[in-house]
Write a protein that holds these residues in place. Structure first.
Motif, PDB file in Angstrom:
ATOM      1  N   GLN A 261       0.837  -1.201   0.000  1.00 34.44           N
ATOM      2  CA  GLN A 261       0.000   0.000   0.000  1.00 34.44           C
ATOM      3  C   GLN A 261       0.874   1.253   0.000  1.00 34.44           C
ATOM      4  O   GLN A 261       0.621   2.206  -0.739  1.00 34.44           O
ATOM      5  CB  GLN A 261      -0.888  -0.028   1.248  1.00 34.44           C
ATOM      6  CG  GLN A 261      -1.933   1.050   1.295  1.00 34.44           C
ATOM      7  CD  GLN A 261      -3.026   0.788   0.294  1.00 34.44           C
ATOM      8  OE1 GLN A 261      -3.554  -0.310   0.211  1.00 34.44           O
ATOM      9  NE2 GLN A 261      -3.348   1.796  -0.486  1.00 34.44           N
ATOM     10  N   CYS A 262       1.883   1.197   0.834  1.00 38.54           N
ATOM     11  CA  CYS A 262       2.809   2.340   0.869  1.00 38.54           C
ATOM     12  C   CYS A 262       3.440   2.563  -0.485  1.00 38.54           C
ATOM     13  O   CYS A 262       3.561   3.701  -0.950  1.00 38.54           O
ATOM     14  CB  CYS A 262       3.911   2.086   1.904  1.00 38.54           C
ATOM     15  SG  CYS A 262       3.402   2.406   3.573  1.00 38.54           S
ATOM     16  N   LEU A 263       3.824   1.478  -1.075  1.00 40.03           N
ATOM     17  CA  LEU A 263       4.488   1.577  -2.360  1.00 40.03           C
ATOM     18  C   LEU A 263       3.576   2.196  -3.401  1.00 40.03           C
ATOM     19  O   LEU A 263       3.945   3.119  -4.124  1.00 40.03           O
ATOM     20  CB  LEU A 263       4.899   0.168  -2.799  1.00 40.03           C
ATOM     21  CG  LEU A 263       6.097   0.060  -3.713  1.00 40.03           C
ATOM     22  CD1 LEU A 263       7.306   0.613  -3.011  1.00 40.03           C
ATOM     23  CD2 LEU A 263       6.332  -1.374  -4.096  1.00 40.03           C
ATOM     24  N   VAL A 264       2.387   1.681  -3.426  1.00 41.96           N
ATOM     25  CA  VAL A 264       1.441   2.183  -4.427  1.00 41.96           C
ATOM     26  C   VAL A 264       1.123   3.652  -4.172  1.00 41.96           C
ATOM     27  O   VAL A 264       1.058   4.454  -5.117  1.00 41.96           O
ATOM     28  CB  VAL A 264       0.154   1.328  -4.389  1.00 41.96           C
ATOM     29  CG1 VAL A 264      -0.949   1.998  -5.157  1.00 41.96           C
ATOM     30  CG2 VAL A 264       0.437  -0.039  -4.958  1.00 41.96           C
ATOM     31  N   ASP A 265       0.973   3.965  -2.912  1.00 35.71           N
ATOM     32  CA  ASP A 265       0.678   5.366  -2.608  1.00 35.71           C
ATOM     33  C   ASP A 265       1.827   6.269  -3.018  1.00 35.71           C
ATOM     34  O   ASP A 265       1.637   7.350  -3.571  1.00 35.71           O
ATOM     35  CB  ASP A 265       0.421   5.525  -1.105  1.00 35.71           C
ATOM     36  CG  ASP A 265      -0.898   4.889  -0.708  1.00 35.71           C
ATOM     37  OD1 ASP A 265      -1.107   4.669   0.499  1.00 35.71           O
ATOM     38  OD2 ASP A 265      -1.699   4.635  -1.622  1.00 35.71           O
TER      39      ASP A 265
ATOM     40  N   LEU B 258       4.020   5.713  -5.261  1.00 37.47           N
ATOM     41  CA  LEU B 258       4.154   5.760  -6.709  1.00 37.47           C
ATOM     42  C   LEU B 258       3.071   6.600  -7.338  1.00 37.47           C
ATOM     43  O   LEU B 258       3.318   7.381  -8.260  1.00 37.47           O
ATOM     44  CB  LEU B 258       4.101   4.334  -7.284  1.00 37.47           C
ATOM     45  CG  LEU B 258       5.380   3.524  -7.138  1.00 37.47           C
ATOM     46  CD1 LEU B 258       5.167   2.143  -7.706  1.00 37.47           C
ATOM     47  CD2 LEU B 258       6.509   4.219  -7.843  1.00 37.47           C
ATOM     48  N   SER B 259       1.901   6.423  -6.851  1.00 38.08           N
ATOM     49  CA  SER B 259       0.792   7.114  -7.507  1.00 38.08           C
ATOM     50  C   SER B 259       0.656   8.551  -7.051  1.00 38.08           C
ATOM     51  O   SER B 259      -0.102   9.314  -7.621  1.00 38.08           O
ATOM     52  CB  SER B 259      -0.510   6.366  -7.244  1.00 38.08           C
ATOM     53  OG  SER B 259      -0.674   6.194  -5.851  1.00 38.08           O
TER      54      SER B 259
ATOM     55  N   LYS C 241       2.753  10.715  -7.300  1.00 41.16           N
ATOM     56  CA  LYS C 241       3.644  11.568  -8.083  1.00 41.16           C
ATOM     57  C   LYS C 241       2.907  12.665  -8.794  1.00 41.16           C
ATOM     58  O   LYS C 241       1.976  12.452  -9.495  1.00 41.16           O
ATOM     59  CB  LYS C 241       4.373  10.704  -9.094  1.00 41.16           C
ATOM     60  CG  LYS C 241       5.345  11.477  -9.895  1.00 41.16           C
ATOM     61  CD  LYS C 241       6.090  10.585 -10.823  1.00 41.16           C
ATOM     62  CE  LYS C 241       7.172  11.383 -11.526  1.00 41.16           C
ATOM     63  NZ  LYS C 241       7.852  10.651 -12.551  1.00 41.16           N
TER      64      LYS C 241
END
Lengths: 346, 153
Positions: free
Chosen positions: B144-148, B150-151, B153
């Motif tokens: 979730q952290c990663l997606v957040d 990344l998105s 940006k």
């Protein structure tokens, strides 16, 4: 039928014939074996029997060792009714297979007296061989140890009505308060089974704490359902997130790539070091990185790759150079890195 | 007689560990040429990422010291025709179902869910499930952290 024989035996007590129903007497026969304590309490006709001197009780018990067969008769006679003697019922329920055989939930460990629970499902009684008196001695101590855990069985009753046929055998010694149930073939097996069940219940409790909202649910089946739902939802979440990652991924050029590739060799080794690394990881990730560093004499910048990557608020930014200068400080204090991870909020 | 084991250890490493492994596997994926080229369908990518997520989770969580992670890794390795290296197996594999009399607590569905669950005793199954749940939630947090990140940006 055995009944007559038993009546004859017990005629010494002379009490059985006072019973109103044959049922009651039968139950008495079944209950006798379990009643080590001789409580002078009130109640129905049983109490008189209960007031027998221990020796006589023991004798009764011994004589009724063939009681297993009598269970069938108990069964055929149906439900026994002991409205008057709640204490008795409690003890009987506690002691006897009777309680366990029924599919009623709370009765197994028998704190709650229930008249209907007195019917033993004899299949189980039938299966058990004559009480193993010898093993009882050993069982006694164990049972005494477990007396305190009786409450656990309340829970288990529902789930384990089939199998649980109690563990310990009833010992024939007087005055030994034992939570005995008609049980499995031999004591050791039953005891092992009970231990196993307790193990399972302990783990179930652990799971209940883990899964949110499981505390309120009663019953193992429902709790299991909830746990399964939780696991499934977590798996679905992983899938969803991986889908999102897949859609997001290509448009960002991973700077991590270069960083990671250089570090990959060292880290791959670390993965297969197994437990040693696993122990190290949780505590000091930086530490292990430093160890890598020492091992491989690599340049500092690659070493900080995970934190670098995480540190970058935006993946695509080319800020390695900036962070490269920080590596000294990073190596100095691993703790300092974490405050930097503002964006990632790990 | 069965003896009660007192401490049930379900410790899970910190989030960093999971993040580490996951990013590592992601970078591995990126390095595959097939992954980045446009002709790689989204579904394939999703599957690969998912697999990478699970494998990295298994590695982060305990490697081959946990039954479920071991089964997961083995399954993944089989697909890749690789071999899983076993390091320091604590106990030998239990001779299961023989001793596992199916008592009313029939956790069949749980077994199907959990990787490697078919080969465990019920009590062991529950222990593994607890650990698995913890690791899964950790992995979800990381992703979730990663997606957040990344998105965002």
């Amino acid at each position: 039928m055995d009944l007559s024989g038993r009546f004859g035996v017990r005629s010494g007590g002379g009490l059985l014939f006072r019973e109103e129903t044959a049922l009651e007497s039968l139950h008495l026969g079944g209950g006798d074996e379990f009643r080590q304590m001789v409580p002078p309490e009130n109640g129905g006709g049983f109490t008189a029997l209960l007031e027998l001197p221990p020796t006589q009780a023991v004798e009764l018990l011994h004589s009724s060792s063939s009681s297993s067969s009598q269970a069938t008769s108990l069964h055929t006679l149906g439900v026994l009714a002991f409205p008057s003697n709640s204490v008795l019922m409690e003890r009987a329920a506690r002691f006897s297979v009777i309680a366990t055989e029924n599919q009623q939930t709370g009765n197994v460990s028998g704190e709650t007296p229930t008249t209907t629970s007195s019917v033993p499902s004899n299949e189980h009684i039938k299966t058990e061989p004559a009480e193993t008196e010898t093993s009882d001695q050993a069982a006694v101590e164990k049972q005494n140890n477990r007396c305190g855990k009786r409450k656990d069985f309340d829970k288990k009753a529902k789930g384990s009505s089939k199998k649980n046929k109690s563990s310990e055998e009833n010992e024939k010694l007087p005055y030994v308060h034992v939570r005995a149930r008609r049980g499995q073939a031999t004591d050791s097996h039953s005891l092992a089974e009970r231990a196993r069940r307790e193990k399972i219940n302990a783990r179930m409790k652990l799971l209940q704490e883990l899964v949110p909202g499981c505390d309120k649910i009663q019953g193992t089946a429902l709790v299991l359902d909830e746990i399964i739902n939780h696991v499934q939802s977590l798996q679905r979440q992983v899938e969803m997130l991986s889908m999102r990652l897949a859609s997001v991924n290509p448009r960002i050029d991973f700077n991590l790539d270069t960083i990671l590739s250089s570090e990959n060799g060292s880290l791959m080794d670390g993965n297969f070091n197994g437990a040693a690394m696993q122990l190290a990881w949780p505590h000091q990730v930086m530490e292990t990185e430093q160890s890598y560093h020492h091992r491989q004499l690599q340049q500092p910048p690659p070493q900080q790759w995970p934190f670098d990557g995480l540190n970058q608020p935006v993946w695509g930014r080319e800020e390695d150079q900036d962070h490269g200068n920080d590596h000294n400080s990073l190596m100095v204090g691993s703790a300092s890195l974490h405050p930097n991870q503002v964006k990632m909020e790990l | 007689m069965a003896s009660a084991d007192k401490p049930i250890n379900t410790d899970v490493p910190e989030k960093d560990v999971f993040a580490l492994h996951f990013l590592q596997s992601l970078s591995n994926l990126r390095r595959q040429n097939a992954f980045n080229s446009p002709d790689d369908t989204t579904n394939n990518r999703v599957k690969k990422i998912k697999k990478a997520a699970y494998v990295s989770m298994a590695r982060a969580a305990g490697g081959t010291n946990r039954l479920w992670s071991r089964a997961l890794l083995r399954r993944a390795a089989k697909e890749n025709n690789k071999v899983v290296i076993f390091s320091r197996r604590k106990k030998r594999v239990t001779w299961l179902r023989r001793s596992n009399r199916r008592d009313p607590v029939d956790a069949e569905r749980l077994r199907n869910l959990l990787p490697g669950g078919g080969a465990m005793e019920t009590s062991k199954l529950m222990e593994e499930t607890a650990h698995y749940i913890k690791c899964l939630s950790m992995q979800v947090k990381v992703m979730q952290c990663l997606v957040d990140g990344l998105s965002a940006k």
